[in-house]
Design a protein around this motif. Structure first.
Motif, PDB file in Angstrom:
ATOM      1  N   CYS A 117      -4.142  12.900   6.652  1.00 17.69           N
ATOM      2  CA  CYS A 117      -4.557  11.941   6.500  1.00 17.69           C
ATOM      3  C   CYS A 117      -6.097  11.559   7.639  1.00 17.69           C
ATOM      4  O   CYS A 117      -5.236  11.868   9.394  1.00 17.69           O
ATOM      5  CB  CYS A 117      -3.069  10.711   6.979  1.00 17.69           C
ATOM      6  N   LEU A 118      -6.799  10.266   7.448  1.00 14.86           N
ATOM      7  CA  LEU A 118      -7.824  10.065   8.385  1.00 14.86           C
ATOM      8  C   LEU A 118      -7.643   8.769   8.298  1.00 14.86           C
ATOM      9  O   LEU A 118      -7.013   8.031   7.382  1.00 14.86           O
ATOM     10  CB  LEU A 118      -8.863  10.485   8.029  1.00 14.86           C
ATOM     11  N   ASP A 119      -7.133   7.936   9.716  1.00 20.56           N
ATOM     12  CA  ASP A 119      -7.207   6.148   9.858  1.00 20.56           C
ATOM     13  C   ASP A 119      -8.558   6.169  10.577  1.00 20.56           C
ATOM     14  O   ASP A 119      -8.767   6.314  11.771  1.00 20.56           O
ATOM     15  CB  ASP A 119      -6.729   6.244  10.621  1.00 20.56           C
ATOM     16  N   LEU A 120     -10.028   5.880   9.871  1.00 19.88           N
ATOM     17  CA  LEU A 120     -11.084   5.444  10.223  1.00 19.88           C
ATOM     18  C   LEU A 120     -10.684   3.924  10.931  1.00 19.88           C
ATOM     19  O   LEU A 120     -10.344   3.398  10.501  1.00 19.88           O
ATOM     20  CB  LEU A 120     -13.102   5.402   9.258  1.00 19.88           C
ATOM     21  N   PHE A 121     -12.020   3.735  12.146  1.00 23.39           N
ATOM     22  CA  PHE A 121     -11.631   2.331  12.526  1.00 23.39           C
ATOM     23  C   PHE A 121      -9.993   2.168  12.936  1.00 23.39           C
ATOM     24  O   PHE A 121      -9.735   1.150  12.202  1.00 23.39           O
ATOM     25  CB  PHE A 121     -12.076   1.089  11.698  1.00 23.39           C
ATOM     26  N   ALA A 122      -9.406   3.411  13.200  1.00 22.73           N
ATOM     27  CA  ALA A 122      -7.629   3.023  13.403  1.00 22.73           C
ATOM     28  C   ALA A 122      -7.236   1.651  14.263  1.00 22.73           C
ATOM     29  O   ALA A 122      -6.056   1.250  14.024  1.00 22.73           O
ATOM     30  CB  ALA A 122      -7.004   3.737  14.292  1.00 22.73           C
ATOM     31  N   GLY A 123      -8.430   1.217  15.529  1.00 23.40           N
ATOM     32  CA  GLY A 123      -7.717   0.027  16.300  1.00 23.40           C
ATOM     33  C   GLY A 123      -6.392  -0.019  16.522  1.00 23.40           C
ATOM     34  O   GLY A 123      -6.092   0.748  17.472  1.00 23.40           O
ATOM     35  N   SER A 124      -5.314  -0.521  15.561  1.00 26.25           N
ATOM     36  CA  SER A 124      -3.565  -0.979  16.555  1.00 26.25           C
ATOM     37  C   SER A 124      -3.123   0.745  15.789  1.00 26.25           C
ATOM     38  O   SER A 124      -1.795   1.118  16.687  1.00 26.25           O
ATOM     39  CB  SER A 124      -3.390  -2.287  16.080  1.00 26.25           C
ATOM     40  N   GLY A 125      -3.616   1.299  14.987  1.00 30.60           N
ATOM     41  CA  GLY A 125      -2.533   2.442  13.976  1.00 30.60           C
ATOM     42  C   GLY A 125      -1.874   1.923  13.553  1.00 30.60           C
ATOM     43  O   GLY A 125      -1.275   3.188  13.244  1.00 30.60           O
ATOM     44  N   ALA A 126      -2.331   0.562  12.884  1.00 32.29           N
ATOM     45  CA  ALA A 126      -0.911   0.138  11.765  1.00 32.29           C
ATOM     46  C   ALA A 126      -1.014   1.384  10.482  1.00 32.29           C
ATOM     47  O   ALA A 126       0.230   1.553  10.534  1.00 32.29           O
ATOM     48  CB  ALA A 126      -0.897  -0.979  10.968  1.00 32.29           C
ATOM     49  N   LEU A 127      -1.550   1.613  10.318  1.00 35.22           N
ATOM     50  CA  LEU A 127      -2.104   2.502   9.042  1.00 35.22           C
ATOM     51  C   LEU A 127      -1.521   3.464   9.262  1.00 35.22           C
ATOM     52  O   LEU A 127      -0.259   3.845   8.254  1.00 35.22           O
ATOM     53  CB  LEU A 127      -3.743   2.632   8.298  1.00 35.22           C
ATOM     54  N   GLY A 128      -2.302   4.390  10.183  1.00 35.30           N
ATOM     55  CA  GLY A 128      -2.164   5.791   9.994  1.00 35.30           C
ATOM     56  C   GLY A 128      -0.745   6.153  10.971  1.00 35.30           C
ATOM     57  O   GLY A 128       0.159   6.732  10.133  1.00 35.30           O
ATOM     58  N   LEU A 129      -0.429   5.087  11.636  1.00 35.17           N
ATOM     59  CA  LEU A 129       1.111   5.824  11.949  1.00 35.17           C
ATOM     60  C   LEU A 129       2.234   5.208  11.248  1.00 35.17           C
ATOM     61  O   LEU A 129       3.216   5.944  11.310  1.00 35.17           O
ATOM     62  CB  LEU A 129       1.594   4.198  13.729  1.00 35.17           C
ATOM     63  N   GLU A 130       2.012   3.957  10.077  1.00 41.10           N
ATOM     64  CA  GLU A 130       2.733   3.999   9.414  1.00 41.10           C
ATOM     65  C   GLU A 130       2.899   4.925   8.520  1.00 41.10           C
ATOM     66  O   GLU A 130       4.303   5.682   8.067  1.00 41.10           O
ATOM     67  CB  GLU A 130       2.409   2.993   8.381  1.00 41.10           C
ATOM     68  N   ALA A 131       2.251   5.762   7.941  1.00 37.16           N
ATOM     69  CA  ALA A 131       1.421   7.078   7.387  1.00 37.16           C
ATOM     70  C   ALA A 131       2.426   8.148   7.868  1.00 37.16           C
ATOM     71  O   ALA A 131       3.378   8.850   7.486  1.00 37.16           O
ATOM     72  CB  ALA A 131       0.570   7.465   6.990  1.00 37.16           C
ATOM     73  N   VAL A 132       2.456   7.909   9.007  1.00 36.31           N
ATOM     74  CA  VAL A 132       3.052   9.605  10.117  1.00 36.31           C
ATOM     75  C   VAL A 132       4.596   9.521  10.005  1.00 36.31           C
ATOM     76  O   VAL A 132       5.472   9.637   9.750  1.00 36.31           O
ATOM     77  CB  VAL A 132       2.523   9.227  11.562  1.00 36.31           C
ATOM     78  N   SER A 133       5.016   8.097  10.601  1.00 39.71           N
ATOM     79  CA  SER A 133       6.635   7.631   9.960  1.00 39.71           C
ATOM     80  C   SER A 133       6.969   7.689   8.930  1.00 39.71           C
ATOM     81  O   SER A 133       8.318   8.606   8.767  1.00 39.71           O
ATOM     82  CB  SER A 133       6.193   6.252  10.148  1.00 39.71           C
ATOM     83  N   ARG A 134       6.338   7.671   7.670  1.00 40.68           N
ATOM     84  CA  ARG A 134       6.907   7.545   6.009  1.00 40.68           C
ATOM     85  C   ARG A 134       6.587   9.580   6.030  1.00 40.68           C
ATOM     86  O   ARG A 134       6.733  10.063   5.231  1.00 40.68           O
ATOM     87  CB  ARG A 134       5.971   7.322   5.253  1.00 40.68           C
ATOM     88  N   LEU A 183       1.394  -1.557   0.032  1.00 41.95           N
ATOM     89  CA  LEU A 183      -0.156  -0.046   0.031  1.00 41.95           C
ATOM     90  C   LEU A 183       0.773   1.259   0.376  1.00 41.95           C
ATOM     91  O   LEU A 183       0.300   2.301  -0.959  1.00 41.95           O
ATOM     92  CB  LEU A 183      -0.542  -0.261   1.245  1.00 41.95           C
ATOM     93  N   PHE A 184       1.780   1.272   0.787  1.00 38.23           N
ATOM     94  CA  PHE A 184       3.212   2.464   1.309  1.00 38.23           C
ATOM     95  C   PHE A 184       3.600   2.576   0.082  1.00 38.23           C
ATOM     96  O   PHE A 184       4.027   4.080  -0.531  1.00 38.23           O
ATOM     97  CB  PHE A 184       3.228   2.314   2.717  1.00 38.23           C
ATOM     98  N   ASN A 185       3.821   1.655  -0.682  1.00 37.19           N
ATOM     99  CA  ASN A 185       4.828   1.960  -2.567  1.00 37.19           C
ATOM    100  C   ASN A 185       4.520   2.053  -3.016  1.00 37.19           C
ATOM    101  O   ASN A 185       4.773   3.274  -3.927  1.00 37.19           O
ATOM    102  CB  ASN A 185       4.871   0.111  -2.970  1.00 37.19           C
ATOM    103  N   TRP A 186       2.457   2.016  -3.612  1.00 35.64           N
ATOM    104  CA  TRP A 186       1.466   2.954  -4.105  1.00 35.64           C
ATOM    105  C   TRP A 186       1.060   4.278  -3.966  1.00 35.64           C
ATOM    106  O   TRP A 186       1.238   5.081  -4.556  1.00 35.64           O
ATOM    107  CB  TRP A 186       0.029   2.062  -3.731  1.00 35.64           C
ATOM    108  N   LEU A 187       1.503   4.271  -2.095  1.00 39.60           N
ATOM    109  CA  LEU A 187       0.802   6.075  -2.324  1.00 39.60           C
ATOM    110  C   LEU A 187       2.315   7.225  -1.703  1.00 39.60           C
ATOM    111  O   LEU A 187       2.150   7.662  -1.249  1.00 39.60           O
ATOM    112  CB  LEU A 187       0.632   5.593  -0.876  1.00 39.60           C
ATOM    113  N   GLN A 188       3.690   6.542  -1.753  1.00 40.58           N
ATOM    114  CA  GLN A 188       4.701   7.002  -1.403  1.00 40.58           C
ATOM    115  C   GLN A 188       5.087   8.064  -2.019  1.00 40.58           C
ATOM    116  O   GLN A 188       5.449   9.407  -1.510  1.00 40.58           O
ATOM    117  CB  GLN A 188       5.894   6.225  -1.673  1.00 40.58           C
TER     118      GLN A 188
END
Length: 137
Positions: free
Chosen positions: A53-70, A40-45
């Motif tokens: 960014c908006l992370d709905l149903f964030a749960g563990s935060g894996a997607l949103g925190l990955e975006a912040v890290s990048r 996903l992040f290779n596509w979005l780089q």
């Protein structure tokens, strides 16, 4: 506070690469796997740096925190479950990203009825499997 390995998620790229974050063991809470996030992040780089960014149903935060890290410029993480939202706040503090990340404990569909003021560049939508929430979003 070490928990079982299944309750950890690893940031796979960016400035927090390799950091392991814990999340609570809750029904339906399953982070997006490393391989899927990497693809996903290779596509979005080209779109992540500076993005709101908006992370709905964030749960563990894996997607949103990955975006912040990048390099995302801002993240609003929305999680309804109290324990998951609190652990997400703890992980944001552990990463030192409080200035870039807001965590709200709220139902994602409710938030969408009265969205925050500024628009988002990237929206991550990964509701609990079989909950029937994707169509209403």
């Amino acid at each position: 506070m070490a928990g079982p390995a299944r309750n950890r998620v690893r940031i796979i790229g960016g400035r927090h690469r390799g950091r392991k974050l814990e999340f609570p063991d809750l029904p339906g809470l399953r982070p997006t796997p490393d391989r899927v996030r990497e693809t996903l992040f290779n596509w979005l780089q080209a779109d992540v740096r500076g993005a709101r960014c908006l992370d709905l149903f964030a749960g563990s935060g894996a997607l949103g925190l990955e975006a912040v890290s990048r390099g995302a410029g801002y993240l609003l993480a929305v999680e309804q479950h109290r324990a998951a939202a609190q652990r997400l706040r703890d992980n944001v503090a552990l990463l030192g990203e409080q200035k870039l990340v807001d965590v709200v404990q709220q139902d994602a569909l409710r938030l969408l009825r009265t969205p925050p003021g500024q628009p988002f560049d990237l929206v991550f939508v990964d509701p609990p499997f079989a909950a029937g929430l994707l169509a209403p979003v």
